[in-house]
Design a protein around this motif. Structure first.
Motif, PDB file in Angstrom:
ATOM      1  N   HIS A  58       0.832  -1.203   0.000  1.00  0.00           N
ATOM      2  CA  HIS A  58       0.000   0.000   0.000  1.00  0.00           C
ATOM      3  C   HIS A  58       0.870   1.258   0.000  1.00  0.00           C
ATOM      4  O   HIS A  58       2.075   1.219   0.217  1.00  0.00           O
ATOM      5  N   ASN A  59       0.193   2.419  -0.274  1.00  0.00           N
ATOM      6  CA  ASN A  59       0.888   3.706  -0.242  1.00  0.00           C
ATOM      7  C   ASN A  59       1.427   3.978   1.160  1.00  0.00           C
ATOM      8  O   ASN A  59       0.791   3.651   2.170  1.00  0.00           O
ATOM      9  N   PHE A  60       2.602   4.613   1.205  1.00  0.00           N
ATOM     10  CA  PHE A  60       3.233   4.884   2.496  1.00  0.00           C
ATOM     11  C   PHE A  60       2.386   5.868   3.296  1.00  0.00           C
ATOM     12  O   PHE A  60       1.943   6.899   2.780  1.00  0.00           O
ATOM     13  N   PRO A  61       2.159   5.566   4.577  1.00  0.00           N
ATOM     14  CA  PRO A  61       1.397   6.490   5.436  1.00  0.00           C
ATOM     15  C   PRO A  61       2.209   7.750   5.720  1.00  0.00           C
ATOM     16  O   PRO A  61       3.445   7.746   5.669  1.00  0.00           O
ATOM     17  N   LEU A  62       1.500   8.836   6.044  1.00  0.00           N
ATOM     18  CA  LEU A  62       2.145  10.097   6.394  1.00  0.00           C
ATOM     19  C   LEU A  62       1.842  10.419   7.855  1.00  0.00           C
ATOM     20  O   LEU A  62       0.710  10.255   8.310  1.00  0.00           O
ATOM     21  N   VAL A  63       2.877  10.899   8.576  1.00  0.00           N
ATOM     22  CA  VAL A  63       2.708  11.371   9.944  1.00  0.00           C
ATOM     23  C   VAL A  63       2.929  12.870   9.930  1.00  0.00           C
ATOM     24  O   VAL A  63       4.027  13.338   9.581  1.00  0.00           O
ATOM     25  N   ILE A  64       1.873  13.637  10.286  1.00  0.00           N
ATOM     26  CA  ILE A  64       1.939  15.107  10.245  1.00  0.00           C
ATOM     27  C   ILE A  64       2.035  15.609  11.683  1.00  0.00           C
ATOM     28  O   ILE A  64       1.095  15.420  12.482  1.00  0.00           O
ATOM     29  N   PRO A  65       3.140  16.266  12.049  1.00  0.00           N
ATOM     30  CA  PRO A  65       3.323  16.713  13.443  1.00  0.00           C
ATOM     31  C   PRO A  65       2.515  17.974  13.728  1.00  0.00           C
ATOM     32  O   PRO A  65       2.174  18.737  12.828  1.00  0.00           O
ATOM     33  N   ASN A  66       2.212  18.180  15.014  1.00  0.00           N
ATOM     34  CA  ASN A  66       1.611  19.453  15.403  1.00  0.00           C
ATOM     35  C   ASN A  66       2.730  20.446  15.701  1.00  0.00           C
ATOM     36  O   ASN A  66       3.920  20.104  15.680  1.00  0.00           O
ATOM     37  N   LEU A  67       2.395  21.674  15.999  1.00  0.00           N
ATOM     38  CA  LEU A  67       3.413  22.714  16.175  1.00  0.00           C
ATOM     39  C   LEU A  67       4.341  22.442  17.351  1.00  0.00           C
ATOM     40  O   LEU A  67       5.497  22.880  17.370  1.00  0.00           O
ATOM     41  N   GLU A  68       3.880  21.725  18.381  1.00  0.00           N
ATOM     42  CA  GLU A  68       4.680  21.477  19.569  1.00  0.00           C
ATOM     43  C   GLU A  68       5.395  20.127  19.529  1.00  0.00           C
ATOM     44  O   GLU A  68       6.099  19.757  20.471  1.00  0.00           O
ATOM     45  N   SER A  69       5.233  19.391  18.429  1.00  0.00           N
ATOM     46  CA  SER A  69       5.817  18.059  18.326  1.00  0.00           C
ATOM     47  C   SER A  69       7.321  18.120  18.086  1.00  0.00           C
ATOM     48  O   SER A  69       7.843  19.097  17.514  1.00  0.00           O
TER      49      SER A  69
ATOM     50  N   PRO B  35       1.321  13.607  21.184  1.00  0.00           N
ATOM     51  CA  PRO B  35      -0.071  14.047  21.317  1.00  0.00           C
ATOM     52  C   PRO B  35      -0.434  15.030  20.192  1.00  0.00           C
ATOM     53  O   PRO B  35       0.368  15.912  19.834  1.00  0.00           O
ATOM     54  N   ASN B  36      -1.594  14.851  19.629  1.00  0.00           N
ATOM     55  CA  ASN B  36      -2.116  15.715  18.572  1.00  0.00           C
ATOM     56  C   ASN B  36      -1.381  15.589  17.229  1.00  0.00           C
ATOM     57  O   ASN B  36      -1.620  16.384  16.310  1.00  0.00           O
ATOM     58  N   ASP B  37      -0.464  14.607  17.128  1.00  0.00           N
ATOM     59  CA  ASP B  37       0.080  14.307  15.806  1.00  0.00           C
ATOM     60  C   ASP B  37      -1.011  13.599  14.989  1.00  0.00           C
ATOM     61  O   ASP B  37      -1.871  12.902  15.539  1.00  0.00           O
ATOM     62  N   THR B  38      -0.946  13.768  13.674  1.00  0.00           N
ATOM     63  CA  THR B  38      -1.979  13.203  12.801  1.00  0.00           C
ATOM     64  C   THR B  38      -1.360  12.204  11.816  1.00  0.00           C
ATOM     65  O   THR B  38      -0.285  12.462  11.260  1.00  0.00           O
ATOM     66  N   VAL B  39      -2.046  11.102  11.637  1.00  0.00           N
ATOM     67  CA  VAL B  39      -1.630  10.086  10.671  1.00  0.00           C
ATOM     68  C   VAL B  39      -2.621  10.114   9.495  1.00  0.00           C
ATOM     69  O   VAL B  39      -3.832  10.140   9.701  1.00  0.00           O
ATOM     70  N   LEU B  40      -2.075  10.107   8.269  1.00  0.00           N
ATOM     71  CA  LEU B  40      -2.923  10.112   7.077  1.00  0.00           C
ATOM     72  C   LEU B  40      -2.708   8.813   6.298  1.00  0.00           C
ATOM     73  O   LEU B  40      -1.585   8.496   5.881  1.00  0.00           O
ATOM     74  N   LEU B  41      -3.798   8.057   6.120  1.00  0.00           N
ATOM     75  CA  LEU B  41      -3.801   6.877   5.268  1.00  0.00           C
ATOM     76  C   LEU B  41      -4.655   7.192   4.046  1.00  0.00           C
ATOM     77  O   LEU B  41      -5.722   7.812   4.165  1.00  0.00           O
ATOM     78  N   TYR B  42      -4.233   6.735   2.869  1.00  0.00           N
ATOM     79  CA  TYR B  42      -4.919   7.124   1.634  1.00  0.00           C
ATOM     80  C   TYR B  42      -4.716   6.041   0.562  1.00  0.00           C
ATOM     81  O   TYR B  42      -3.798   5.214   0.648  1.00  0.00           O
ATOM     82  N   THR B  43      -5.569   6.054  -0.444  1.00  0.00           N
ATOM     83  CA  THR B  43      -5.420   5.143  -1.586  1.00  0.00           C
ATOM     84  C   THR B  43      -4.829   5.916  -2.766  1.00  0.00           C
ATOM     85  O   THR B  43      -4.800   7.155  -2.772  1.00  0.00           O
ATOM     86  N   ASP B  44      -4.377   5.174  -3.780  1.00  0.00           N
ATOM     87  CA  ASP B  44      -3.664   5.829  -4.883  1.00  0.00           C
ATOM     88  C   ASP B  44      -4.560   6.645  -5.803  1.00  0.00           C
ATOM     89  O   ASP B  44      -4.074   7.367  -6.675  1.00  0.00           O
TER      90      ASP B  44
END
Length: 454
Positions: free
Chosen positions: A339-350, A382-391
């Motif tokens: 599958h497509n590689f997941p993305l981890v998006i940090p928050n401002l304090e991460s 805390p408050n980091d976001t993970v994005l899973l998606y299809t192609d």
């Protein structure tokens, strides 16, 4: 010496010129005069040189000096006035005029005699003419009657009729045109029936697809309880057709409090791939029932791989990503199968300052006998976001043929940091629609944005 002037005499056959009197009744009056009014001959003593100019027929000639003429007039006889028919004619190459006056009774009698004399030949001629006309008209009327019948049948909707007559000219052209029109109407009728049949089949299939869509929507989670799982999940699911080959599912383990979220993409889109999503759902639900403390991801993948390979026979496959959040929500285990590689998006304090793509090299399910799965553990704040998606998201093209791409997606998050999952989905959708405006969606799209609670 005196000479005698030479006289020029007309050479005329007087008997021939006045022989008309032999064909008339004895009551008819015939006389011959010159243009100067001199009486040359008469068969009636009442016609004299002195009285000649006073006769009505001669008066008609004087008033209308033409070569031939005729009038109807009253003539005085010893018995009184009587209706006469008068005729006059110039004798050719002379200055003589022949006059004939016949009583009306004698004239009519003569006409009747002539009519009786020639009535039988004329009747025979008329009968022969009518027979000839009937025979000739029959050759014309028969094709015309056939054309009228042909047009009548066509107007009733019988398009299988054809003209068998072989006529001529415009009738033959019209006959051919009507037959050709009937053939065209048959072809049009068949096309309409085929189109109606196809339309009916299309309506039936659309109805079945709507049912399949409803079933597929029931296979997907309707909502997520943040209070129970301590994660916030937002999703976007957009099928390219009525039904889709993308799928996602969630599960919270009761004893370990681990939160599991999965996403899958079956090859292709439409009705075929949607059947495989139903298989994935069934196997996933089965493992959820037996997983209280730990979801056995590797065992699940091996089981699902065997089923997909056996049913798909190598022609159908699926990519899949499972992310397991730890009970304390401080780490994530990523299990990837092509599958497509997941993305981890940090928050401002991460502590993580950049968007991270968790690269996991592996192969899809349903291709090989053995599963080649990739696993990686990542810490998450805390408050980091993970994005899973299809192609369907990153492979979408604009009108210039350029793909949306993973880099564009990463830059989008860099411009809009520390956004909520709900707003993140909204921003991605708006950017993606702007990029692919004017093109047709070619693949299904599924987005999952997951944020852990503080």
């Amino acid at each position: 010496r005196r000479t005698t002037p030479k006289m020029e005499l007309w050479e005329i056959d007087l008997v021939k010129e006045i022989s008309v009197s032999q064909d008339l009744n004895k009551d008819s009056i015939v006389y011959l005069i010159t243009r100067q009014g001199k009486l040359i001959y008469t068969n009636n003593i009442l016609v004299t040189a002195d009285s000649i100019t006073g006769r009505p027929l001669v008066q008609e000639f004087i008033n209308v000096p033409v070569r031939q003429g005729q009038i109807k007039f009253l003539n005085k006889t010893p018995e009184g006035e009587e209706v006469f028919y008068g005729f006059y004619s110039e004798v050719p190459d002379t200055n003589l005029i022949l006059f004939a006056e016949t009583p009306e009774g004698v004239f009519v009698t003569k006409i009747l005699e002539i009519a009786q004399k020639f009535s039988v030949p004329v009747a025979i001629i008329i009968i022969v003419v009518l027979v000839v006309l009937q025979l000739s008209l029959r050759g014309v009327s028969r094709p015309i009657r056939e054309l009228v019948g042909l047009a009548s049948e066509i107007s009733k909707g019988n398009f299988n009729v054809r003209s068998e007559s072989r006529s001529f000219g415009e009738i033959n052209t019209l006959s051919f045109a009507l037959s050709h029109m009937a053939e065209s109407l048959v072809s049009r009728d068949e096309s309409i029936r085929e189109l109606m049949s196809q339309q009916a089949e299309k309506v039936r299939l659309e109805g079945e697809l709507e049912i399949a869509k409803e079933i597929q929507e029931n296979l997907l989670p309707e909502r997520f309880s943040e209070s129970e799982s301590k994660v916030e999940v937002q999703f976007l699911y957009r099928a390219a057709e009525t039904v889709a080959g993308d799928w996602y599912g969630t599960h919270t383990l009761e004893e370990s409090n681990e939160f599991l979220i999965a996403i899958a993409d079956v090859s292709g889109h439409g009705a075929g791939p949607s059947l495989f999503t139903a298989i994935i759902t069934a196997v996933f639900e089965e493992y959820k029932l037996v997983s209280k403390e730990k979801f056995k991801v590797e065992q699940f993948y091996r089981h699902l791989n065997k089923i997909l390979k056996r049913i798909g026979k190598g022609k159908w496959h699926a990519t899949m990503q499972i992310a397991v959040f730890s009970g304390d929500r401080k780490s994530i285990d990523f299990y990837n199968c092509g599958h497509n590689f997941p993305l981890v998006i940090p928050n401002l304090e991460s502590e993580r300052k950049k968007v991270q793509s968790v690269k996991l090299r592996s192969t899809p399910l349903g291709i090989e006998d053995e599963v080649l799965m990739a696993h990686k553990k990542e810490d998450i704040g805390p408050n980091d976001t993970v994005l899973l998606y299809t192609d369907g998201l990153i492979e979408a093209k604009n009108r210039g043929g350029m793909q949306y791409g993973i880099k564009r997606l990463v830059k989008l998050f860099e411009r809009t940091p520390d956004t909520s999952p709900k707003n993140m989905i909204r921003v991605i959708l708006r950017e993606w629609e702007s990029f692919s405006k004017g093109t047709t969606q070619e693949d299904d799209i599924c987005l999952l944005a997951i944020r852990t609670s503080a």
